[in-house]
Motif scaffolding. Sequence first.
Motif, PDB file in Angstrom:
ATOM      1  N   ILE A  69       1.017  -1.117  -0.018  1.00 14.69           N
ATOM      2  CA  ILE A  69       0.172   0.028  -0.102  1.00 14.69           C
ATOM      3  C   ILE A  69       0.709   1.231   0.094  1.00 14.69           C
ATOM      4  O   ILE A  69       2.076   1.240   0.425  1.00 14.69           O
ATOM      5  N   SER A  70       0.506   2.113  -0.681  1.00 15.22           N
ATOM      6  CA  SER A  70       1.214   3.571  -0.866  1.00 15.22           C
ATOM      7  C   SER A  70       0.262   4.554  -0.869  1.00 15.22           C
ATOM      8  O   SER A  70      -0.884   4.495  -1.228  1.00 15.22           O
ATOM      9  N   ARG A  71       0.686   5.743  -0.419  1.00 16.11           N
ATOM     10  CA  ARG A  71      -0.207   7.019  -0.315  1.00 16.11           C
ATOM     11  C   ARG A  71       0.428   8.245  -0.644  1.00 16.11           C
ATOM     12  O   ARG A  71       1.779   8.517  -0.364  1.00 16.11           O
ATOM     13  N   ASP A  72      -0.248   9.096  -1.214  1.00 18.28           N
ATOM     14  CA  ASP A  72       0.495  10.324  -1.689  1.00 18.28           C
ATOM     15  C   ASP A  72      -0.579  11.432  -1.030  1.00 18.28           C
ATOM     16  O   ASP A  72      -1.728  11.620  -1.413  1.00 18.28           O
ATOM     17  N   ASN A  73       0.026  11.858   0.092  1.00 19.53           N
ATOM     18  CA  ASN A  73      -0.802  13.051   0.980  1.00 19.53           C
ATOM     19  C   ASN A  73      -1.257  14.262   0.213  1.00 19.53           C
ATOM     20  O   ASN A  73      -2.151  14.856   0.403  1.00 19.53           O
ATOM     21  N   ALA A  74      -0.299  14.913  -0.924  1.00 20.23           N
ATOM     22  CA  ALA A  74      -0.548  16.013  -1.477  1.00 20.23           C
ATOM     23  C   ALA A  74      -1.616  15.798  -2.530  1.00 20.23           C
ATOM     24  O   ALA A  74      -2.185  16.687  -3.137  1.00 20.23           O
ATOM     25  N   LYS A  75      -1.797  14.356  -3.113  1.00 23.83           N
ATOM     26  CA  LYS A  75      -2.962  14.283  -4.101  1.00 23.83           C
ATOM     27  C   LYS A  75      -4.181  13.652  -3.342  1.00 23.83           C
ATOM     28  O   LYS A  75      -5.304  13.177  -4.093  1.00 23.83           O
ATOM     29  N   ASP A  76      -4.278  13.132  -2.075  1.00 27.78           N
ATOM     30  CA  ASP A  76      -5.177  12.621  -1.536  1.00 27.78           C
ATOM     31  C   ASP A  76      -5.717  11.304  -2.054  1.00 27.78           C
ATOM     32  O   ASP A  76      -6.651  10.853  -2.477  1.00 27.78           O
ATOM     33  N   THR A  77      -4.447  10.295  -2.488  1.00 29.34           N
ATOM     34  CA  THR A  77      -4.724   9.233  -3.137  1.00 29.34           C
ATOM     35  C   THR A  77      -4.169   8.059  -2.229  1.00 29.34           C
ATOM     36  O   THR A  77      -2.985   8.120  -1.412  1.00 29.34           O
ATOM     37  N   VAL A  78      -4.489   6.792  -2.583  1.00 29.58           N
ATOM     38  CA  VAL A  78      -3.844   5.633  -1.899  1.00 29.58           C
ATOM     39  C   VAL A  78      -4.215   4.540  -2.760  1.00 29.58           C
ATOM     40  O   VAL A  78      -4.995   4.749  -3.874  1.00 29.58           O
ATOM     41  N   SER A  79      -2.906   3.799  -3.008  1.00 29.36           N
ATOM     42  CA  SER A  79      -2.714   2.810  -4.332  1.00 29.36           C
ATOM     43  C   SER A  79      -2.521   1.522  -3.552  1.00 29.36           C
ATOM     44  O   SER A  79      -2.221   1.581  -2.324  1.00 29.36           O
ATOM     45  N   LEU A  80      -2.796   0.550  -4.345  1.00 30.90           N
ATOM     46  CA  LEU A  80      -2.243  -0.972  -3.648  1.00 30.90           C
ATOM     47  C   LEU A  80      -1.947  -1.656  -4.802  1.00 30.90           C
ATOM     48  O   LEU A  80      -2.522  -1.999  -5.790  1.00 30.90           O
ATOM     49  N   ARG A  81      -0.597  -1.896  -4.638  1.00 28.42           N
ATOM     50  CA  ARG A  81      -0.133  -2.796  -5.823  1.00 28.42           C
ATOM     51  C   ARG A  81      -0.124  -4.188  -5.164  1.00 28.42           C
ATOM     52  O   ARG A  81       0.474  -4.703  -4.088  1.00 28.42           O
ATOM     53  N   MET A  82      -0.632  -5.234  -6.055  1.00 27.52           N
ATOM     54  CA  MET A  82      -0.834  -6.649  -5.919  1.00 27.52           C
ATOM     55  C   MET A  82       0.062  -7.341  -6.561  1.00 27.52           C
ATOM     56  O   MET A  82      -0.117  -7.587  -8.241  1.00 27.52           O
ATOM     57  N   ASN A  83       0.920  -7.898  -5.866  1.00 24.00           N
ATOM     58  CA  ASN A  83       1.718  -9.167  -6.903  1.00 24.00           C
ATOM     59  C   ASN A  83       1.523 -10.516  -6.482  1.00 24.00           C
ATOM     60  O   ASN A  83       0.646 -10.756  -5.447  1.00 24.00           O
ATOM     61  N   SER A  84       2.034 -11.551  -7.289  1.00 25.13           N
ATOM     62  CA  SER A  84       1.788 -12.897  -6.996  1.00 25.13           C
ATOM     63  C   SER A  84       0.268 -13.075  -6.820  1.00 25.13           C
ATOM     64  O   SER A  84       0.018 -13.757  -5.511  1.00 25.13           O
ATOM     65  N   LEU A  85      -0.647 -12.781  -7.442  1.00 25.43           N
ATOM     66  CA  LEU A  85      -1.903 -12.796  -7.129  1.00 25.43           C
ATOM     67  C   LEU A  85      -2.456 -14.317  -6.921  1.00 25.43           C
ATOM     68  O   LEU A  85      -1.987 -15.310  -7.963  1.00 25.43           O
ATOM     69  N   LYS A  86      -3.539 -14.721  -6.341  1.00 21.13           N
ATOM     70  CA  LYS A  86      -3.872 -15.971  -6.118  1.00 21.13           C
ATOM     71  C   LYS A  86      -5.575 -15.795  -6.541  1.00 21.13           C
ATOM     72  O   LYS A  86      -6.036 -14.940  -6.197  1.00 21.13           O
TER      73      LYS A  86
END
Length: 126
Positions: A69-86
């Motif tokens: 999970i990552s977040r950009d406070n300046a842009k009010d965004t949050v992201s979720l990078r999902m690898n090795s999906l099952k």
Amino acid sequence: QVQLVESGGGLVQPGGSLRLSCAASGNIFSIDAMGWYRQVTGKERELVALFSSGGSTNYADSVKGRFTISRDNAKDTVSLRMNSLKPEDTAVYYCNADIFTPPQRVGLLPERGGFWGQGTQVTVSS
């Protein structure tokens, strides 16, 4: 009015990757925690990952080491990078944020509320 808008879901093969993004907009004073939850039909919504306002992160045991999970406070965004999906990662993923909106009148405190995005489907299948 506050809105959370998600993007990035879809169909992916087992072992593949996806990136989910969520942008908050509207009458925002400040944002506390932001995170991702998921829900399978017939089951309760569960926490996937959380990013606090202080910078700490928490993950469900089932996704540790695979999701980031990552977040950009300046842009009010949050992201979720999902690898090795099952296949068991298949669910509707929801963005959530604890958001303070400006006080209604001078002298009052900002109001806190929990907000949800509309959900985005992630399907892991061959």
